[in-house]
Design an enzyme around this catalytic site. Structure first.
Site, PDB file in Angstrom:
ATOM      1  N   GLY A   1       0.815  -1.217   0.000  1.00 22.15           N
ATOM      2  CA  GLY A   1       0.000   0.000   0.000  1.00 22.15           C
ATOM      3  C   GLY A   1       0.844   1.260   0.000  1.00 22.15           C
TER       4      GLY A   1
ATOM      5  CD  GLU B   1       9.637  -0.961   5.552  1.00 22.72           C
ATOM      6  OE1 GLU B   1       8.481  -0.691   5.192  1.00 22.72           O
ATOM      7  OE2 GLU B   1       9.902  -1.772   6.469  1.00 22.72           O
TER       8      GLU B   1
ATOM      9  CB  THR C   1       3.856  -8.426   4.563  1.00 22.31           C
ATOM     10  OG1 THR C   1       3.984  -7.641   5.745  1.00 22.31           O
ATOM     11  CG2 THR C   1       3.567  -9.866   4.932  1.00 22.31           C
ATOM     12  CB  CYS C   2       3.135  -8.586  -0.630  1.00 24.79           C
ATOM     13  SG  CYS C   2       2.931  -9.338  -2.243  1.00 24.79           S
TER      14      CYS C   2
ATOM     15  CB  CYS D   1       1.984 -12.783  -1.813  1.00 23.69           C
ATOM     16  SG  CYS D   1       1.212 -11.452  -0.914  1.00 23.69           S
TER      17      CYS D   1
ATOM     18  CE  LYS E   1       1.315 -17.742  -0.577  1.00 23.13           C
ATOM     19  NZ  LYS E   1       0.075 -17.141  -0.117  1.00 23.13           N
TER      20      LYS E   1
ATOM     21  CE1 TYR F   1       7.641  -4.881  -5.557  1.00 21.22           C
ATOM     22  CE2 TYR F   1       6.368  -3.233  -4.385  1.00 21.22           C
ATOM     23  CZ  TYR F   1       6.432  -4.395  -5.115  1.00 21.22           C
ATOM     24  OH  TYR F   1       5.280  -5.075  -5.410  1.00 21.22           O
TER      25      TYR F   1
ATOM     26  CB  ALA G   1       8.097   6.682  10.943  1.00 29.43           C
TER      27      ALA G   1
ATOM     28  CE1 TYR H   1      -2.912 -16.088   3.041  1.00 33.96           C
ATOM     29  CE2 TYR H   1      -4.392 -15.209   4.707  1.00 33.96           C
ATOM     30  CZ  TYR H   1      -3.319 -15.038   3.852  1.00 33.96           C
ATOM     31  OH  TYR H   1      -2.649 -13.857   3.812  1.00 33.96           O
ATOM     32  CB  ILE H   2      -0.796 -18.098   6.969  1.00 32.19           C
ATOM     33  CG1 ILE H   2      -1.012 -16.785   6.188  1.00 32.19           C
ATOM     34  CG2 ILE H   2       0.682 -18.295   7.304  1.00 32.19           C
ATOM     35  CD1 ILE H   2      -0.565 -15.529   6.896  1.00 32.19           C
TER      36      ILE H   2
ATOM     37  CD  GLU I   1      -1.398 -19.736   1.351  1.00 33.27           C
ATOM     38  OE1 GLU I   1      -2.149 -19.362   0.451  1.00 33.27           O
ATOM     39  OE2 GLU I   1      -0.625 -18.961   1.948  1.00 33.27           O
TER      40      GLU I   1
ATOM     41  CB  ALA J   1      -5.848 -18.194  -4.141  1.00 35.36           C
TER      42      ALA J   1
ATOM     43  CG  HIS K   1     -13.860 -30.880 -24.268  1.00 38.17           C
ATOM     44  ND1 HIS K   1     -14.238 -31.432 -23.061  1.00 38.17           N
ATOM     45  CD2 HIS K   1     -13.495 -31.907 -25.072  1.00 38.17           C
ATOM     46  CE1 HIS K   1     -14.113 -32.742 -23.137  1.00 38.17           C
ATOM     47  NE2 HIS K   1     -13.656 -33.065 -24.336  1.00 38.17           N
TER      48      HIS K   1
ATOM     49  CD  GLU L   1     -14.973 -29.265 -20.589  1.00 35.41           C
ATOM     50  OE1 GLU L   1     -15.798 -29.187 -21.501  1.00 35.41           O
ATOM     51  OE2 GLU L   1     -13.977 -30.004 -20.632  1.00 35.41           O
TER      52      GLU L   1
HETATM   53  C1  LIG Z   1       2.812 -15.631   4.862  1.00 37.78           C
HETATM   54  C2  LIG Z   1       1.879 -14.664   4.166  1.00 37.78           C
HETATM   55  C3  LIG Z   1       1.363 -14.995   2.944  1.00 37.78           C
HETATM   56  C4  LIG Z   1       0.518 -14.109   2.278  1.00 37.78           C
HETATM   57  N1  LIG Z   1       0.016 -14.480   1.073  1.00 37.78           N
HETATM   58  C5  LIG Z   1      -0.805 -13.642   0.401  1.00 37.78           C
HETATM   59  C6  LIG Z   1      -1.288 -13.988  -0.885  1.00 37.78           C
HETATM   60  O1  LIG Z   1      -1.013 -15.068  -1.405  1.00 37.78           O
HETATM   61  N2  LIG Z   1      -2.070 -13.098  -1.536  1.00 37.78           N
HETATM   62  C7  LIG Z   1      -2.406 -11.880  -0.988  1.00 37.78           C
HETATM   63  O2  LIG Z   1      -3.099 -11.092  -1.625  1.00 37.78           O
HETATM   64  N3  LIG Z   1      -1.965 -11.534   0.256  1.00 37.78           N
HETATM   65  C8  LIG Z   1      -1.165 -12.378   0.948  1.00 37.78           C
HETATM   66  N4  LIG Z   1      -0.686 -12.011   2.175  1.00 37.78           N
HETATM   67  C9  LIG Z   1      -1.127 -10.732   2.770  1.00 37.78           C
HETATM   68  C10 LIG Z   1      -0.333  -9.561   2.188  1.00 37.78           C
HETATM   69  O3  LIG Z   1       1.039  -9.810   2.321  1.00 37.78           O
HETATM   70  C11 LIG Z   1      -0.722  -8.274   2.914  1.00 37.78           C
HETATM   71  O4  LIG Z   1      -2.126  -8.124   2.847  1.00 37.78           O
HETATM   72  C12 LIG Z   1      -0.059  -7.051   2.297  1.00 37.78           C
HETATM   73  O5  LIG Z   1       1.339  -7.160   2.307  1.00 37.78           O
HETATM   74  C13 LIG Z   1      -0.480  -5.788   3.059  1.00 37.78           C
HETATM   75  O6  LIG Z   1       0.194  -4.671   2.550  1.00 37.78           O
HETATM   76  P1  LIG Z   1       0.388  -3.383   3.457  1.00 37.78           P
HETATM   77  O7  LIG Z   1       0.977  -2.349   2.578  1.00 37.78           O
HETATM   78  O8  LIG Z   1      -0.870  -3.065   4.162  1.00 37.78           O
HETATM   79  O9  LIG Z   1       1.414  -3.818   4.594  1.00 37.78           O
HETATM   80  P2  LIG Z   1       2.856  -4.465   4.510  1.00 37.78           P
HETATM   81  O10 LIG Z   1       3.130  -5.035   3.179  1.00 37.78           O
HETATM   82  O11 LIG Z   1       2.947  -5.378   5.677  1.00 37.78           O
HETATM   83  O12 LIG Z   1       3.841  -3.238   4.702  1.00 37.78           O
HETATM   84  C14 LIG Z   1       3.942  -2.553   5.916  1.00 37.78           C
HETATM   85  C15 LIG Z   1       5.372  -2.047   6.045  1.00 37.78           C
HETATM   86  O13 LIG Z   1       5.420  -1.082   7.098  1.00 37.78           O
HETATM   87  C16 LIG Z   1       6.650  -1.232   7.794  1.00 37.78           C
HETATM   88  N5  LIG Z   1       6.465  -0.599   9.112  1.00 37.78           N
HETATM   89  C17 LIG Z   1       5.638  -0.996  10.102  1.00 37.78           C
HETATM   90  N6  LIG Z   1       5.685  -0.105  11.128  1.00 37.78           N
HETATM   91  C18 LIG Z   1       6.560   0.851  10.767  1.00 37.78           C
HETATM   92  C19 LIG Z   1       7.024   2.050  11.387  1.00 37.78           C
HETATM   93  N7  LIG Z   1       6.547   2.453  12.572  1.00 37.78           N
HETATM   94  N8  LIG Z   1       7.943   2.792  10.744  1.00 37.78           N
HETATM   95  C20 LIG Z   1       8.426   2.434   9.511  1.00 37.78           C
HETATM   96  N9  LIG Z   1       8.005   1.321   8.884  1.00 37.78           N
HETATM   97  C21 LIG Z   1       7.071   0.541   9.489  1.00 37.78           C
HETATM   98  C22 LIG Z   1       6.849  -2.730   7.812  1.00 37.78           C
HETATM   99  O14 LIG Z   1       8.214  -3.065   8.025  1.00 37.78           O
HETATM  100  C23 LIG Z   1       6.358  -3.127   6.421  1.00 37.78           C
HETATM  101  O15 LIG Z   1       7.407  -3.150   5.487  1.00 37.78           O
HETATM  102  C24 LIG Z   1       0.175 -12.862   2.871  1.00 37.78           C
HETATM  103  C25 LIG Z   1       0.709 -12.525   4.122  1.00 37.78           C
HETATM  104  C26 LIG Z   1       1.545 -13.416   4.759  1.00 37.78           C
HETATM  105  C27 LIG Z   1       2.098 -13.039   6.114  1.00 37.78           C
END
Ligand SMILES: Cc1cc2nc3c(=O)[nH]c(=O)nc-3n(C[C@H](O)[C@H](O)[C@H](O)COP(=O)(O)OP(=O)(O)OC[C@H]3O[C@@H](n4cnc5c(N)ncnc54)[C@H](O)[C@@H]3O)c2cc1C
Length: 464
Positions: free
Chosen positions: A16, A35, A42-43, A48, A51, A99, A115, A179-180, A183, A342, A437, A442
């Site tokens: 996001g 960051e 996480t993704c 994701c 994984k 990224y 932060a 789901y985790i 998987e 999924a 087919h 199908e």
């Molecule tokens: C094992 C696993 C498998 C997944 N598989 C899937 C999948 O197959 N498909 C799918 O759609 N989703 C999947 N997800 C979910 C998906 O990863 C999350 O929904 C997505 O990453 C959320 O994005 P985000 O931007 O909200 O947060 P994040 O991607 O978690 O990003 C948040 C960031 O903020 C940083 N942060 C936190 N606090 C602070 C702070 N105070 N100061 C500075 N930085 C900070 C963190 O280090 C992190 O990098 C999975 C999650 C996990 C754990």
């Protein structure tokens, strides 16, 4: 001189945060981002993407077994976890670079530090950085694994550490069947690990369609995973060369490793949001309106930290809507209808729309169409595993309310079905669609007979 250092400051460079920062910068805003771990979130770093690569790696066990029926001889098969995890990490590093360069190219200032909010316009940055001010602040700090309170919780790992394992355990206990959990149970089993899943509920994958839940549980058991439902953990004890998980109802299970997959919580506790007056919900999530605005006028939040639908495409969608609203003068509310999702277990699940249970819960009269069959491929490989396809139809409007699939390529099929559901597809239109087919998909356009609940046989409680 500008009143603030930045037009937008983003906390968290995950799915996001990176999307919102890049779009706002491309639309002309002065943007900074903090960051604390690795850009990509996480993704990309521990969700994701790595994984799914582990899922691919673990599938080869099935592929090699099935290949025999097709005439292949696969002798001397060996699996090397360090090779797999090493290659996965290299791909994660590459994406982390992609990224980072995306932010660089867009002119976003990066601060690799934790932060904290100081007030509605000031962000305190750690590691020797000065604080920064911003007109708008976006919180995109995601979520982190929740480890339940029980004695010995310090001995367990979460999904985060699975990506850091240097050696594969011989056996693992996974606590949780969301789901985790499903998987990773499939990944570890595919890699040859003895897997036990403990879950206090009565069936895996709460909130999914009941037929998918039952079908997956049966398939995982047939693949050798020891699934134990209605089983709550009392404590975890470290023994000389293993861990012993004590169960509340008595007895214990021992394994080389214990993983918890009992859900995730929004990452808000270290942000000091109370000081600024940002309202939180019961799970610690940031409460936002349909434009992702918090209770403070200039502070917004997107993604998992808002605990709406915790998926990567949703975090990205939130971020797109946020950037359009604030920096492109196009107020865009978030739209969460028909989110396909999924479970990359083996076999896989793909699902979109309402489950049968949720559809019935709305009070709507519904028809169910479903089929369970052995995919063509299994006829020659000899694999005795059924694929399940199910449609939930609104009787009044004939609209398709839900599509639920268990089996190979379920996720790929459901992504396409989601387009049709969004466009309001009816069962009659599915029926008019030409089948492709031979394919499994199908079946979705050739399902003709409504499913009737079996009538109980008089004098017996066995379902027909
Ligand atoms: C094992 C696993 C498998 C997944 N598989 C899937 C999948 O197959 N498909 C799918 O759609 N989703 C999947 N997800 C979910 C998906 O990863 C999350 O929904 C997505 O990453 C959320 O994005 P985000 O931007 O909200 O947060 P994040 O991607 O978690 O990003 C948040 C960031 O903020 C940083 N942060 C936190 N606090 C602070 C702070 N105070 N100061 C500075 N930085 C900070 C963190 O280090 C992190 O990098 C999975 C999650 C996990 C754990």
């Amino acid at each position: 001189m500008a009143q603030y250092d930045y037009d937008l400051f983003v906390i968290g460079a995950g799915s996001g945060g990176v999307r919102a920062a890049r779009l706002a910068a491309e639309l002309g805003a002065r943007v900074g981002i903090a960051e604390e771990y690795r850009i990509g979130g996480t993704c990309v770093i521990r969700g994701c993407v790595p994984k799914k690569l582990l899922v691919y790696g673990s599938h080869y066990r099935t592929e090699f077994a099935d290949a025999r029926g097709y005439g292949w001889t696969c002798n001397d098969l060996r699996f090397d976890w360090p090779t797999l995890i090493g290659n996965v990490r290299r791909e994660v590093d590459r994406l982390n670079g992609v990224y980072t360069r995306t932010l660089e190219r867009a002119g976003v200032a990066r601060f690799m530090t934790h932060a904290v909010l100081e007030d509605a316009h000031m962000v305190h940055l750690g590691a020797g950085n000065a604080g920064v001010s911003a007109k708008t602040i976006l919180i995109a700090t995601g979520s982190h694994p929740m480890v339940p309170e029980f004695p010995g919780r310090e001995h367990v790992i979460s999904s985060n550490q699975c990506f850091e394992l240097e050696q594969l355990p011989g056996s693992i206990v996974i606590i949780g069947a969301g789901y985790i959990g499903m998987e990773f149970a499939s990944i570890f089993r595919g890699c040859g690990v003895a897997v036990t899943v403990l879950y206090r509920g009565n069936q895996v994958l709460r909130d999914f369609d009941g037929d998918l839940r039952d079908g997956l549980a049966e398939a995982l058991r047939n693949r050798g995973i020891d699934l134990r439902m209605d089983t709550d953990v009392a404590s975890v004890e470290k023994e000389r060369d293993c861990y012993r998980v004590h169960l509340k109802r008595g007895g214990s299970v021992s394994a080389d490793l214990v993983m918890v997959a009992t859900g995730r919580v929004p990452t808000t506790s270290s942000l000091e949001l109370e000081r600024v007056g940002v309202a939180l919900g019961p799970n610690g999530e940031i409460v936002v309106d349909e434009f992702s605005k918090t209770s403070v006028e200039n502070i917004y939040a997107v993604g998992d930290v808002t605990d709406r639908k915790n998926l990567t495409p949703v975090a990205i969608h939130d971020a797109n809507a946020f950037a359009e609203t604030l920096f492109n003068n196009k107020p865009t509310p978030v739209d969460y209808s028909f989110i396909p999702t999924a479970v990359f277990s083996e076999p896989e699940i793909g699902t979109v729309g309402l489950s049968e249970e949720k559809a019935r819960g709305t009070g709507a009269a519904i028809d169910i169409y479903k089929t369970s069959f052995r995919p063509l491929r299994s006829m020659v490989s000899g694999r005795d595993e059924k694929m399940l396809m199910k449609l939930v139809i609104d009787m009044k409007t004939d609209r398709v309310l839900g599509v639920h699939i268990l089996g190979p390529d379920a996720a790929e099929i459901v992504q396409m079905a989601a387009i049709a559901l969004r466009l309001g597809v009816t069962k009659a239109e599915l029926d008019k669609t030409m089948a492709l087919h031979p394919s499994a998909a199908e079946e979705l356009v050739t399902l003709r007979h409504k499913w009737e609940a079996p009538t109980p046989v008089a004098g017996s409680d066995a379902a027909a």
